[in-house]
Design a protein around this motif. Structure first.
Motif, short mmCIF file in Angstrom:
data_model
loop_
_atom_site.label_atom_id
_atom_site.label_comp_id
_atom_site.label_asym_id
_atom_site.label_seq_id
_atom_site.Cartn_x
_atom_site.Cartn_y
_atom_site.Cartn_z
N ASP A 243 25.16 -42.46 -5.17
CA ASP A 243 25.91 -41.27 -4.98
C ASP A 243 26.78 -41.69 -3.63
N THR A 434 34.33 -24.51 -12.27
CA THR A 434 33.38 -25.58 -12.35
C THR A 434 32.96 -26.39 -11.34
N SER A 438 29.33 -26.64 -9.82
CA SER A 438 28.56 -28.22 -9.69
C SER A 438 28.15 -28.33 -8.08
N ASN A 441 25.01 -26.52 -7.70
CA ASN A 441 23.91 -27.19 -8.46
C ASN A 441 23.43 -28.56 -7.90
N TYR A 442 24.35 -29.10 -7.17
CA TYR A 442 24.13 -30.57 -6.50
C TYR A 442 23.29 -30.29 -5.44
N SER A 447 21.56 -30.76 -10.41
CA SER A 447 22.57 -31.54 -11.23
C SER A 447 22.72 -32.94 -10.59
N ASP A 448 23.30 -33.98 -11.32
CA ASP A 448 23.57 -35.17 -10.97
C ASP A 448 24.78 -35.15 -10.01
N THR A 450 27.15 -37.33 -10.03
CA THR A 450 28.36 -37.60 -10.96
C THR A 450 29.08 -36.42 -11.57
N VAL A 451 28.22 -35.35 -11.89
CA VAL A 451 28.80 -34.10 -12.29
C VAL A 451 29.74 -33.54 -11.45
N LEU A 452 29.28 -33.46 -10.05
CA LEU A 452 30.17 -33.06 -9.08
C LEU A 452 31.70 -33.82 -8.91
N SER A 454 32.80 -35.60 -11.23
CA SER A 454 33.67 -35.41 -12.60
C SER A 454 34.66 -34.02 -12.36
N ALA A 455 33.69 -33.11 -11.78
CA ALA A 455 34.58 -31.68 -11.66
C ALA A 455 35.55 -31.80 -10.67
#
Length: 508
Positions: A243, A434, A438, A441-442, A447-448, A450-452, A454-455
């Motif tokens: 991360d 988004t 994200s 959630n992170y 959430s992972d 990588t989702v953050l 990517s957003a």
């Protein structure tokens, strides 16, 4: 013919009496006048008509569309087109335009070429007028040996010459020179139209780069915070080192954009300074403060396509070049026919200044020269000039079509850039939301990472695209104004009005 001879002889009688009195040379002078008058009277009977140039008919032959395909509304305010940059409501842009009008070197060169072309008109006009020159001399003689006789002689003379423009060759030459000067004037206006648009386009590039810099630095600050959070969570054993490295990679990629954007900002400022006729970097202090991208009006009237024939200076320039080439056909054809030239002189000599007018000798000669055998050169020059005129006509038609294409393309660009900007504004709102969700959630471990990441990457991409779309909308408006021929027919910018009469200048 005899009444014309008697009138011409009567007009010359006063001159003969004043300078010749009752000397025996009167018989010769009368004979010369009679023969010259016969030549002047008879030669026009052989004349030919030089090829004409009908500007109105030529323009009517162009088949133009009744309206532009990309726009139904044809209404346009002429004042809005003349000073189109005022529609962007940006005082800095207006100030840059005014400075460019005064100091741009390309405009200075075009003005100098126009002055030279207008001087050429005066040269061609003067060739149709009689020429007159005067001269005098003093001669001192002294015998060195012998009785020492000394003498001083005085002499004055007046020479005149005139070429009768019987077959309109000189007139056609003047017409060609005038059309060429008008073409040079249109060339100046075309340079002005292009240069002012370039200033505005570089100004939009500057503001776009500044907006991209702001977006990039804002995202860089967020990514620095995320990197710090990732390091804290890694130290707490909540996430792996992956991360942290992903956050650092995204942050560094974003930071790498900053030098590229700063280079674009410097290039835009330097380009503006050069266009404004000043040293690169002179406007750094003035242009470095960030301002929003200047947006033109939503609806830009275009007028009818036929209006381009009077508004686009490059079309006017091509048409005036065609007029000049057509007039030169008349110059070439005049060489087929006789040329009449009248020359005269008055001379007097005396041993004293007071006696110079006691004895005056006058001379008047009329000569006619006509081509007999030139090896086909004259006909070849005529054919050559006709081919040049045909090429000028093709250039004119091509220029008109290019102008129509410029307007159509710019209209499409204005419409599509507006649509793209509206879509990207909606996309940016969604991307922001988004990223916000994200992050929550992170932080809560839902959430992972990588989702953050990517957003955040998507948000940066959308914001960059929105900035580019806004700049593209402004650029399309500038290109449309330029395509319509705006930016040259403003009040008070006509160059050197004292050098050209009103009926010799081009008008929009």
């Amino acid at each position: 013919m005899m009444p014309q001879l008697d009138k011409l002889e009567g007009d010359m009688s006063a001159v003969k009496r004043r300078f010749l009195g009752s000397t025996p040379v009167q018989g010769y002078m009368r004979s010369a006048i009679r023969w010259n008058a016969m030549i002047i009277t008879a030669v026009p009977l052989i004349g030919c008509a030089s090829p004409g140039y009908d500007n109105v008919a030529m323009k009517a032959a162009m088949v133009l569309p009744e309206a532009y395909f990309a726009q139904d509304d044809s209404y346009m305010e002429p004042e809005a087109l003349a000073s189109w940059w005022q529609n962007f409501d940006d005082p800095i842009l207006g100030d840059l335009i005014e400075r460019t009008l005064v100091a741009n070197n390309d405009l200075a060169e075009a003005r100098a070429r126009l002055a030279a072309a207008r001087a050429g008109v005066r040269v061609a006009r003067g060739a149709r007028l009689p020429s007159l020159s005067a001269g005098g001399s003093v001669n001192r003689q002294e015998m060195i040996r012998g009785d020492g006789v000394e003498s001083t002689g005085f002499q004055i003379g007046l020479d005149a010459a005139w070429e009768a423009d019987v077959f309109a060759g000189l007139r056609a030459s003047e017409t060609a020179a005038r059309a060429s000067a008008q073409s040079s004037e249109a060339s100046l206006y075309n340079v002005q139209r292009t240069i002012l648009a370039e200033v505005a386009l570089n100004y939009i590039d500057l503001r776009e780069a500044q907006a991209q810099s702001t977006v990039t630095k804002n995202n860089l600050a967020i990514q620095n915070d995320n990197l710090q959070i990732g390091q804290w969570r890694y130290q707490a054993g909540l996430v792996s080192a992956l991360d942290v490295e992903q956050a650092r990679s995204l942050r560094d990629q974003t930071a790498a954009r900053v030098p590229v954007i700063e280079q674009a900002i410097a290039a835009a400022i330097n380009n503006i300074d050069v266009l404004a006729g000043q040293n690169p970097g002179s406007s750094i202090a003035e242009l470095t403060p960030v301002r929003p991208i200047a947006i033109g009006p939503d609806d830009i009237g275009t007028g009818l396509p036929a209006g381009l024939l009077q508004r686009r200076p490059d079309i006017i320039m091509a048409e005036r070049n065609l007029a000049a080439e057509s007039a030169l056909i008349g110059v070439a054809e005049a060489d087929l026919y006789p040329q009449l030239r009248l020359t005269g002189s008055l001379n007097s000599s005396s041993l004293s200044l007071g006696g110079l007018m006691d004895s005056v000798i006058g001379n008047l000669i009329g000569s006619v020269t006509a081509p007999i055998f030139q090896g086909g050169q004259i006909r070849a020059r005529i054919d050559q000039q006709k081919a040049d005129a045909a090429a000028a006509l093709a250039i004119y038609r091509g220029t008109v079509l290019t102008a129509l294409g410029d307007v159509e393309n710019s209209l499409v660009a204005v419409k599509r850039s507006r649509e793209r900007e509206a879509s990207l504004k909606t996309a940016e709102q969604a991307a922001r939301e988004t990223v916000r969700m994200s992050e929550i959630n992170y932080r809560n471990g839902l959430s992972d990472f990588t989702v953050l990441l990517s957003a955040q990457r998507d948000l940066l991409t959308v914001q960059d695209s929105l900035t580019s779309a806004t700049a593209a909308r402004a650029t399309a408006a500038i290109q449309l104004y330029k395509a319509l021929g705006g930016g040259w027919n403003m009040p008070g910018v006509e160059p050197s009005p004292d050098q050209f009469s009103d009926n010799e200048r081009i008008k929009p």
